[in-house]
Write a protein that holds these residues in place. Structure first.
Motif, PDB file in Angstrom:
ATOM      1  N   TRP A 147     144.567  -0.760  55.147  1.00  0.00           N
ATOM      2  CA  TRP A 147     143.563  -0.939  56.219  1.00  0.00           C
ATOM      3  C   TRP A 147     143.026  -2.363  56.260  1.00  0.00           C
ATOM      4  CZ3 TRP A 147     142.508   3.226  52.650  1.00  0.00           C
ATOM      5  CH2 TRP A 147     141.771   2.844  51.535  1.00  0.00           C
ATOM      6  N   ASP A 148     143.233  -3.145  55.189  1.00  0.00           N
ATOM      7  CA  ASP A 148     142.775  -4.540  55.186  1.00  0.00           C
ATOM      8  C   ASP A 148     143.784  -5.479  55.853  1.00  0.00           C
ATOM      9  OD1 ASP A 148     140.286  -4.237  53.966  1.00  0.00           O
ATOM     10  OD2 ASP A 148     141.107  -4.382  51.945  1.00  0.00           O
ATOM     11  N   ASP A 170     139.571   0.633  59.305  1.00  0.00           N
ATOM     12  CA  ASP A 170     138.584  -0.006  58.426  1.00  0.00           C
ATOM     13  C   ASP A 170     137.343  -0.245  59.284  1.00  0.00           C
ATOM     14  OD1 ASP A 170     137.103  -1.352  56.581  1.00  0.00           O
ATOM     15  OD2 ASP A 170     138.726  -2.653  55.906  1.00  0.00           O
ATOM     16  N   VAL A 184     134.323  -1.255  58.633  1.00  0.00           N
ATOM     17  CA  VAL A 184     133.686  -2.562  58.384  1.00  0.00           C
ATOM     18  C   VAL A 184     134.543  -3.285  57.346  1.00  0.00           C
ATOM     19  CG1 VAL A 184     131.626  -3.832  57.653  1.00  0.00           C
ATOM     20  CG2 VAL A 184     131.364  -1.632  58.770  1.00  0.00           C
ATOM     21  N   ASP A 185     135.332  -4.216  57.807  1.00  0.00           N
ATOM     22  CA  ASP A 185     136.133  -5.022  56.886  1.00  0.00           C
ATOM     23  C   ASP A 185     135.392  -6.334  56.655  1.00  0.00           C
ATOM     24  OD1 ASP A 185     138.437  -5.830  55.366  1.00  0.00           O
ATOM     25  OD2 ASP A 185     138.874  -7.192  57.023  1.00  0.00           O
ATOM     26  N   GLY A 186     135.185  -6.659  55.382  1.00  0.00           N
ATOM     27  CA  GLY A 186     134.391  -7.845  55.063  1.00  0.00           C
ATOM     28  C   GLY A 186     132.921  -7.453  54.995  1.00  0.00           C
ATOM     29  N   GLU A 236     138.870   3.826  54.886  1.00  0.00           N
ATOM     30  CA  GLU A 236     138.273   3.408  53.631  1.00  0.00           C
ATOM     31  C   GLU A 236     137.047   4.246  53.253  1.00  0.00           C
ATOM     32  OE1 GLU A 236     137.167  -0.716  53.467  1.00  0.00           O
ATOM     33  OE2 GLU A 236     137.116  -0.661  51.302  1.00  0.00           O
TER      34      GLU A 236
HETATM   35 MG   LIG Z   1     138.474  -3.876  54.329  1.00  0.00          MG
END
Ligand SMILES: [Mg+2]
Ligand SMILES: Nc1ncnc2c1ncn2[C@@H]1O[C@H](COP(=O)(O)OS(=O)(=O)O)[C@@H](OP(=O)(O)O)[C@H]1O
Length: 285
Positions: free
Chosen positions: A254-255, A83, A85-87, A16
């Motif tokens: 990636w999410d 990803d 840092v997801d969130g 991302e």
């Molecule tokens: Mg994400």
């Protein structure tokens, strides 16, 4: 590290983040912080059975490593999906976030790793949101871990695993401390808990409430940032995850990639709203 682990092959990484912001002349402070953090993390590698670089990496090496994560993926070949840092919102709030890595081969997810640094010891704390930081802390000497885990699974193994995060100066003892996880055995909708995104911009809360009602789900939804929702399902801490984005929003591989394989290998089922498997073979632009 991926490249080094695969005989210095040029690995394809779909990710991302990019280097645009970091390369701006007014981002020097941010870039310095990133470089220092990366080197601090790399210095910890031996604790996890990995090799640290012989000397600290310089700014240009780190920018080059980030800019290598520019693959668009696709139907053919092998692609890593990252990803970091997801969130992001959860991360900024000191709440739930995830670090996700998956391997896609010929359009299929074959390995998933999901780091959930703030996953609490008690599942009831999962949706504490703003009050999360005031949760009780456990002492460094205690054997019980307070928060944090890494989940991982390999396609076809029929197993998903959870490694508690290592705190303090403890050494990595993979084979002794990883625990197998499985989805919940609850099949009575009245006893089931469903997860959904926290932000109303990311899903349609009233639509999920309607679906929940028609399915006979009585419990309050568990609103959790990031792919930690997949972790909660894989660990059996919740039974259902529903997300209905606004029309026009294109979900990003990636999410989902790492979370999907972990849930599937833990015994769960993941589909789109039409009941079809998610498609990870598209080109990311
Ligand atoms: Mg994400
Ligand atoms: N519908 C919609 N519109 C815009 N952006 C969206 C949407 N759904 C998910 N996302 C991206 O997914 C990440 C957070 O999603 P979550 O499902 O965890 O939502 S929430 O934080 O619980 O509200 C977050 O990405 P990260 O950049 O990884 O944090 C969001 O940008």
């Amino acid at each position: 590290m991926l490249s080094a682990s695969f005989s210095n092959q040029k690995v394809s990484i779909v990710a991302e983040e990019d280097v645009q912001t970091l390369s701006n002349s007014d981002s020097v402070g941010l870039l310095t912080a990133v470089v220092n953090t990366v080197n601090e993390c790399l210095a910890e590698a031996p604790k996890y059975g990995l090799q640290s670089p012989k000397e600290a990496l310089g700014t240009s090496q780190i920018l080059e490593a980030i800019s290598r994560c520019n693959s668009t993926g696709g139907r053919n070949g092998r692609h890593w999906v990252l990803d970091p840092v997801d969130g992001t919102l959860g991360f900024v709030r000191g709440d739930q976030y995830a670090v996700a890595l998956a391997l896609i081969e010929e359009g299929k997810v074959v390995i998933g790793v999901l780091g959930c640094p703030n996953y609490p010891r008690k599942k009831e704390w999962l949706n504490h949101h703003q009050s999360y930081q005031s949760m009780p802390k456990m002492s460094d000497t205690s054997d019980t871990w307070e928060k944090g885990c890494v989940l991982y699974a390999q396609r076809g193994s029929g197993e998903a695993w959870m490694q508690p995060l290592i705190h303090g100066n403890k050494k990595h003892t993979w084979s002794n401390s990883a625990q197998r996880v499985q989805v919940s055995a609850i099949d009575d909708p009245a006893l089931a808990t469903f997860c959904e995104p926290v932000e109303k911009a990311n899903t349609n809360h009233s639509f999920t409430a309607g679906v929940a009602h028609s399915m006979g789900l009585n419990k309050q939804p568990l609103r959790v940032h990031s792919m930690v929702k997949y972790a909660a399902i894989a660990r059996g801490d919740a039974e259902i995850f529903m997300k209905f984005a606004q029309s026009g929003y294109k979900e990003k591989i990636w999410d989902h990639a790492a979370g999907v394989i972990i849930v599937e290998e833990a015994g769960g089922v993941v589909t789109d709203a039409g009941g079809h498997p998610l498609d990870f073979s598209g080109v990311c632009t």
